[in-house]
Design an enzyme around this catalytic site. Structure first.
Site, PDB file in Angstrom:
ATOM      1  N   VAL A 242      31.129 -64.468  -5.587  1.00  0.00           N
ATOM      2  CA  VAL A 242      32.394 -64.567  -6.723  1.00  0.00           C
ATOM      3  C   VAL A 242      32.300 -65.892  -7.331  1.00  0.00           C
ATOM      4  O   VAL A 242      32.717 -66.709  -6.635  1.00  0.00           O
ATOM      5  CB  VAL A 242      33.649 -64.046  -6.035  1.00  0.00           C
ATOM      6  CG1 VAL A 242      34.602 -63.885  -7.393  1.00  0.00           C
ATOM      7  CG2 VAL A 242      33.461 -62.823  -5.301  1.00  0.00           C
TER       8      VAL A 242
ATOM      9  N   ARG B  98      33.634 -67.805 -11.196  1.00  0.00           N
ATOM     10  CA  ARG B  98      34.159 -67.301 -12.376  1.00  0.00           C
ATOM     11  C   ARG B  98      33.410 -67.421 -13.430  1.00  0.00           C
ATOM     12  O   ARG B  98      32.248 -68.092 -13.635  1.00  0.00           O
ATOM     13  CB  ARG B  98      35.425 -68.340 -12.684  1.00  0.00           C
ATOM     14  CG  ARG B  98      34.941 -69.914 -13.350  1.00  0.00           C
ATOM     15  CD  ARG B  98      36.003 -70.773 -13.285  1.00  0.00           C
ATOM     16  NE  ARG B  98      35.710 -71.968 -13.887  1.00  0.00           N
ATOM     17  CZ  ARG B  98      36.170 -73.303 -13.450  1.00  0.00           C
ATOM     18  NH1 ARG B  98      36.757 -73.296 -12.718  1.00  0.00           N
ATOM     19  NH2 ARG B  98      35.677 -74.386 -14.475  1.00  0.00           N
TER      20      ARG B  98
ATOM     21  N   GLN C 100      26.171 -73.785  -3.759  1.00  0.00           N
ATOM     22  CA  GLN C 100      26.654 -72.211  -3.419  1.00  0.00           C
ATOM     23  C   GLN C 100      25.266 -71.531  -3.722  1.00  0.00           C
ATOM     24  O   GLN C 100      24.238 -71.672  -4.503  1.00  0.00           O
ATOM     25  CB  GLN C 100      27.681 -71.804  -4.350  1.00  0.00           C
ATOM     26  CG  GLN C 100      28.933 -72.354  -4.207  1.00  0.00           C
ATOM     27  CD  GLN C 100      29.944 -71.874  -4.981  1.00  0.00           C
ATOM     28  OE1 GLN C 100      29.996 -70.580  -5.641  1.00  0.00           O
ATOM     29  NE2 GLN C 100      31.406 -72.429  -4.867  1.00  0.00           N
TER      30      GLN C 100
ATOM     31  N   GLU D 268      42.751 -73.340 -11.031  1.00  0.00           N
ATOM     32  CA  GLU D 268      41.719 -73.002  -9.826  1.00  0.00           C
ATOM     33  C   GLU D 268      42.665 -72.983  -8.477  1.00  0.00           C
ATOM     34  O   GLU D 268      43.919 -73.114  -8.500  1.00  0.00           O
ATOM     35  CB  GLU D 268      40.595 -74.013  -9.853  1.00  0.00           C
ATOM     36  CG  GLU D 268      39.485 -73.207 -10.516  1.00  0.00           C
ATOM     37  CD  GLU D 268      38.662 -72.320  -9.873  1.00  0.00           C
ATOM     38  OE1 GLU D 268      39.176 -71.821  -8.726  1.00  0.00           O
ATOM     39  OE2 GLU D 268      37.662 -71.822 -10.278  1.00  0.00           O
TER      40      GLU D 268
END
Length: 498
Positions: free
Chosen positions: A169, A171, A188, A279
């Site tokens: 996930v 954004r 990531q 965020e």
């Protein structure tokens, strides 16, 4: 385990337990939807289901807000436990232990279903027909840089050799009818895979699945090891594979029951401006900056497609419940694999995944034969290695007489058991989240910053049998007195039951 195989089945379960509020009144996708979702977080209200969106009447499209937030049901963790197959009444530690058990099981791969059996293929857009603005994607916050279509979906990408598929996930903001701006941090796993495609000079094929079955965003936020396929882990959790179908224009498989699937490629070197966006630390601390460009080659969607929407910000919202629950499970699994007598682990949601708490068995000192400082170092060696390090900047280590899912008990233990001078253990230059507002520009850019562990352990400070005991209701009175008080609470004393 009850495997909810679609977002629509999840909505039915929320409705069944009284944790859904269907809103048929017209609501504007432009800010009003986001404000309603934010207010639902603040009040632990039922999840809002918007069915009448300004400018999209007659399309059948809808929005589900706060899909993984705290619940209005008697158990505030009901949405989390339902998503992970446990029914609405599981405790935090039951949820974590279920995830830990699945980590020890063999993964179960997805089941490929025929195209005609995949609801996500009911409608197909390609070429000039592609229009991301056809969906009522909300402008969520008043200071967002655009409309974020990806706040709770799955990004699906595979390495060039096909040996590893990652589900995550991250954004994504609509940049144009057929383009998206994507946040893809290099540390990531999506960033690791993209780097492999960039190294061979080719755009990365990607699929964005929106409105997926409720368990997927949770495993997408779990810091599984590099090379692990999140869909296989979810299969292990449920004891059966999830249903997938081949994408239209990229060599990837997507959830068959997804509401919307956006396919395309991440450009090797093209960028587009993205942000700012509220965020998970709780601030609008990011600025617009160039991000990776996603060129869309196809969009498929269900009739009356339903988007799940997160309004990120102060706790408690899905960034905290998803990351907190699943990261606690992964770290607990890793600590036990390292041979440490750990009872439980938990991210207090209220701390916006900035605090992490580890509970040791009360006999850890005699079992391991080491001091608390040596134990802290061993814990740090596990937690500050690899992806689990990202969201654990401040760690509290306690004994298991503390209920670490109860924030009041955690605060009390921290305040009374951690020595203000000798109780802090600092670990500089560790893998860190990018968005914490206290980071320097260099720390944010390099994803490296200091970490701290707070020692709230008592076992090695006192002789065996002489440790302080909580003066709680359970510990401070004989059982017969406690039973008498509880039995007379309402009838004799006149207090309301709680």
């Amino acid at each position: 385990m009850k495997h909810l195989r679609s977002l629509r089945e999840f909505v039915e379960e929320l409705d069944r337990i009284g944790d859904l509020r269907r809103i048929d009144t017209e609501v504007d996708w432009n800010l009003e939807v986001g404000a309603v979702i934010r207010r639902c977080y603040d009040l632990n209200a039922p999840a809002p289901l918007f069915t009448n969106l300004t400018g999209y009447q007659g399309t059948g499209f809808g929005l589900l807000g706060a899909p993984g937030a705290l619940s209005s049901y008697t158990n505030p963790l009901a949405r989390i436990s339902l998503a992970l197959g446990l029914g609405p009444d599981a405790s935090g530690q039951e949820i974590v232990e279920t995830l830990v058990a699945a980590r020890s099981a063999e993964g179960i791969p997805p089941v490929v279903v025929p195209r005609e059996d995949a609801p996500c293929k009911q409608n197909v857009m390609t070429g000039d027909a592609i229009d991301l603005f056809a969906f009522p994607t909300p402008l969520i916050h008043g200071n967002d840089g655009g409309r974020y279509i990806q706040t709770y979906g799955m990004n699906i990408a595979a390495t060039p050799d096909g040996s590893w598929t990652n589900w995550s996930v991250n954004r994504m903001m609509i940049a144009g009818p057929d383009t998206l701006a994507c946040l893809i941090p290099p540390p990531q796993h999506l960033g690791v895979i993209r780097a492999q495609w960039t190294a061979i000079g080719e755009p990365m094929p990607i699929a964005l699945a929106i409105g997926v079955e409720p368990g997927l965003p949770f495993v997408g936020g779990m810091p599984l090891p590099q090379g692990a396929d999140e869909s296989h882990f979810l299969g292990a959790l449920f004891g059966e594979g999830i249903d997938v179908v081949k994408a239209e224009t990229v060599d990837l498989y997507v959830p068959a029951t997804a509401e919307i699937v956006v396919e395309g490629h991440i450009s090797v070197d093209e960028t587009v401006m993205e942000g700012p966006m509220n965020e998970f630390p709780g601030y609008n601390a990011t600025e617009a900056s160039p991000k990776a460009l996603f060129r869309v080659s196809a969009v498929t969607h269900r009739d009356g497609a339903l988007q799940a929407v997160v309004a990120a910000g102060p706790p408690v919202e899905e960034d905290h419940t998803v990351i907190g629950t699943t990261s606690a499970a992964e770290i607990l699994y890793q600590l036990r694999e390292a041979g440490l007598p750990v009872t439980s682990a938990w991210y207090p949601f209220e701390a916006a995944v900035h605090w992490f708490v580890v509970a040791m068995r009360q006999d850890w000192h005699t079992t391991l034969g080491i001091t608390s400082s040596e134990l802290i170092d061993r814990i740090a060696d596990v937690i500050f290695t690899g992806k689990p390090s990202v969201n654990a900047p401040k760690i509290l280590v306690v004994e298991d007489d503390i209920d670490i899912t109860d924030l009041d008990e955690v605060v009390w233990a921290f305040a009374t058991r951690s020595h203000p001078e000798r109780g802090e253990f600092h670990y500089p230059h560790k893998l860190s989240m990018q968005l914490a507002v206290y980071l320097s520009p260099e720390e944010s850019h390099t994803f490296m910053a200091g970490k701290v562990v707070h020692n709230c352990l008592l076992a090695d400070l006192y002789p065996e049998g002489a440790q302080p005991v909580k003066g709680s209701f359970e510990n401070g009175w004989p059982q017969e007195v406690r039973q008498r008080v509880l039995s007379r609470w309402n009838s004799a004393y006149g207090f309301e039951e709680r």
